[in-house]
Design an enzyme around this catalytic site. Structure first.
Site, PDB file in Angstrom:
ATOM      1  N   THR A 182      85.957  45.246  -7.673  1.00 49.65           N
ATOM      2  CA  THR A 182      84.585  45.683  -7.954  1.00 49.65           C
ATOM      3  C   THR A 182      84.417  47.172  -7.704  1.00 49.65           C
ATOM      4  OG1 THR A 182      83.819  43.510  -7.318  1.00 49.65           O
ATOM      5  CG2 THR A 182      82.180  45.252  -7.274  1.00 49.65           C
ATOM      6  N   LYS A 206      88.129  38.318   5.469  1.00 55.75           N
ATOM      7  CA  LYS A 206      86.857  38.314   4.739  1.00 55.75           C
ATOM      8  C   LYS A 206      86.139  37.027   5.147  1.00 55.75           C
ATOM      9  CE  LYS A 206      84.750  38.592   0.178  1.00 55.75           C
ATOM     10  NZ  LYS A 206      84.895  38.822  -1.257  1.00 55.75           N
ATOM     11  N   THR A 226      87.981  42.806  -2.889  1.00 55.45           N
ATOM     12  CA  THR A 226      87.853  42.327  -1.506  1.00 55.45           C
ATOM     13  C   THR A 226      88.432  40.923  -1.294  1.00 55.45           C
ATOM     14  OG1 THR A 226      85.630  41.479  -1.978  1.00 55.45           O
ATOM     15  CG2 THR A 226      85.789  43.692  -1.045  1.00 55.45           C
ATOM     16  N   ASP A 227      88.527  40.134  -2.362  1.00 58.66           N
ATOM     17  CA  ASP A 227      88.912  38.723  -2.172  1.00 58.66           C
ATOM     18  C   ASP A 227      90.250  38.554  -1.447  1.00 58.66           C
ATOM     19  OD1 ASP A 227      86.640  38.154  -3.569  1.00 58.66           O
ATOM     20  OD2 ASP A 227      87.597  36.923  -5.105  1.00 58.66           O
TER      21      ASP A 227
END
Ligand code: ASP
Length: 427
Positions: A103, A258, A179-180
């Site tokens: 993103t 995360k 970020t995943d």
């Protein structure tokens, strides 16, 4: 129509009446007079707001009823800024921004309205101008993937690229990443580039820069300040420390997870404070076991992906586990219950795995704490069968570590899995 992308009803009429469209820089008056760029709108859009991006990089939704005056200033300001040459300040250090996608590396093309996942130095400067006051930023796109698509082969590619920069003039390297799966990449880099002589900081964003309240700008600014002002050795993940735009947390690449699907402060150091916290003007260091330019750099870039992570649960079918052994998996990391257990229905297949010399390591599915397999009989039985307790190593970090060891020093896996390589265990 891309000129008014995402706008409808009252907001669309408002833009048309005032002869402005997405991508235009406008001067508007609410309580004060300000300049900003009109952004496209996305999900949850209502027809009473327009979204604008300020020069600082922050986006805001404006209720059209509060806008007393609006005037067109220029067309596609970001496109124009993009073409400006970035001013080089010889007093500032250099940082390389290496983009892998996610993103954070997506932005809107104002002409087509589509999102392009590539970030150039010019685009970056245009969207986060504060960076130019912290460092001279060069940017390079390594590849453009959302991180759920990143494979272990690509970790190798990132590591090799970084290794080639070990003796470069850069004060540090920022890796823009989705970020995943950021913690997996961070862990691989931590193990394979142990002692890398500059900070490597992975940065992502939970909300893309075209949405209101994007976290991209602050995370990048925090990472750049961290590199310039602190200069520690290691691999870090820099993300928001709270829901507000105030502090950026720099987590150790082997202790981070995360923990939230969408919050801006989704990343947490497991069981501890973040290693460093970057505020507007200072850096707070919480982690003391950190090297500052005095560790040997011993790159070992390699991996074997034949490692499985098995989350044990009531009713787990041992045949699933047996399939892994039959399919040539060389290491299996259990995410066991509590202090590090799996039920006795697993014992036969565990014995079979050990006969076939499969490495078996135990982590816990608890969110925090340490595996201790000597408390209960089941833990002692498992250790007797050759399952190795992995203390407080995070399960997915143990998975990455096992892949790395199998690709670099497979015969010593039993020793290296329990030896601290990159702060993956807490003291
Ligand atoms: N799915 C995206 C990714 O991990 C989410 C993000 O970039 O934050 O690449």
């Amino acid at each position: 129509m891309s000129e008014y992308r995402g706008y409808y009803g009252k907001a669309l009429d408002f833009l048309k009446q005032n002869k402005v469209k997405v991508g235009d820089t406008i001067q508007f008056t609410t309580n004060t007079e300000q300049v900003a760029t009109i952004m496209p709108r996305y999900e949850h859009s209502d027809d009473s707001h327009i979204v604008v991006k300020f020069k600082s990089g922050y986006n805001v939704g404006l209720n059209i009823d509060t806008i007393k005056k609006i005037e067109f200033v220029s067309d596609m300001s970001l496109e124009q800024t993009k073409n400006n040459t970035i001013k080089h300040n010889s007093k500032l250090p250099k940082i390389l921004l290496l983009s892998t996608g996610g993103t954070i590396a997506s932005r809107i093309d104002y002409r087509t309205g589509s999102v392009t996942p590539a970030l150039t130095a010019q685009e970056l400067n245009a969207s986060v101008p504060e960076l130019a006051e912290i460092a001279n930023i060069d940017a390079e796109v390594l590849f453009s993937e959302y991180s759920e698509n990143i494979t272990p082969d690509q970790w190798i590619g990132i590591a090799k690229k970084l290794d080639s920069l070990a003796k470069s003039e850069y004060a540090g390297i920022i890796v823009a990443h989705g970020t995943d799966t950021m913690q997996y990449t961070a862990a691989f880099l931590s193990f394979s580039l142990s002692g890398f002589p500059k900070p490597i900081v992975l940065v992502g964003s939970q909300r893309s820069s075209d949405r209101p309240s994007s976290d991209a700008a602050l995370n990048l600014i925090g990472a750049a300040k961290f590199i310039v002002k602190s200069n520690p050795i290691g691999v870090f993940v820099a993300m928001h420390n709270s829901e507000n735009d105030d502090y950026v947390a720099c987590h150790l690449g082997t202790r981070v997870r995360k923990n939230h699907t969408s919050k801006r402060d989704a990343f947490e150091t497991v069981g501890d404070k973040p290693a460093f916290i970057v505020s507007n003007d200072k850096i707070i260091q919480n982690f003391t076991d950190q090297y500052f330019g005095n560790k040997d750099y011993l790159p070992k870039i390699g991996l074997d992906p034949k490692v499985a992570l098995v989350k044990y649960h009531p009713g787990y079918d041992p045949k699933i586990f047996e399939n892994l052994i039959d399919n040539g998996y060389k290491a299996i990391i259990f995410e066991g219950t509590g202090l590090g257990h799996v039920g006795r229905t697993m014992y036969d297949v565990i014995k079979k795995a050990k006969i076939q010399k499969v490495f078996l390591g135990m982590t816990s599915q608890c969110m925090d704490g340490r595996v201790n397999m000597s408390i209960y009989e089941s833990g002692r039985d498992l250790m007797q069968m050759g399952v190795i307790p992995l203390s407080d190593m995070i399960s997915e970090i143990a998975l990455v570590k096992a892949m790395w060891i199998l690709g670099t020093d497979a015969k010593n896996i039993e020793n290296i899995m329990i030896k601290k390589i990159a702060s993956e265990f807490r003291e």
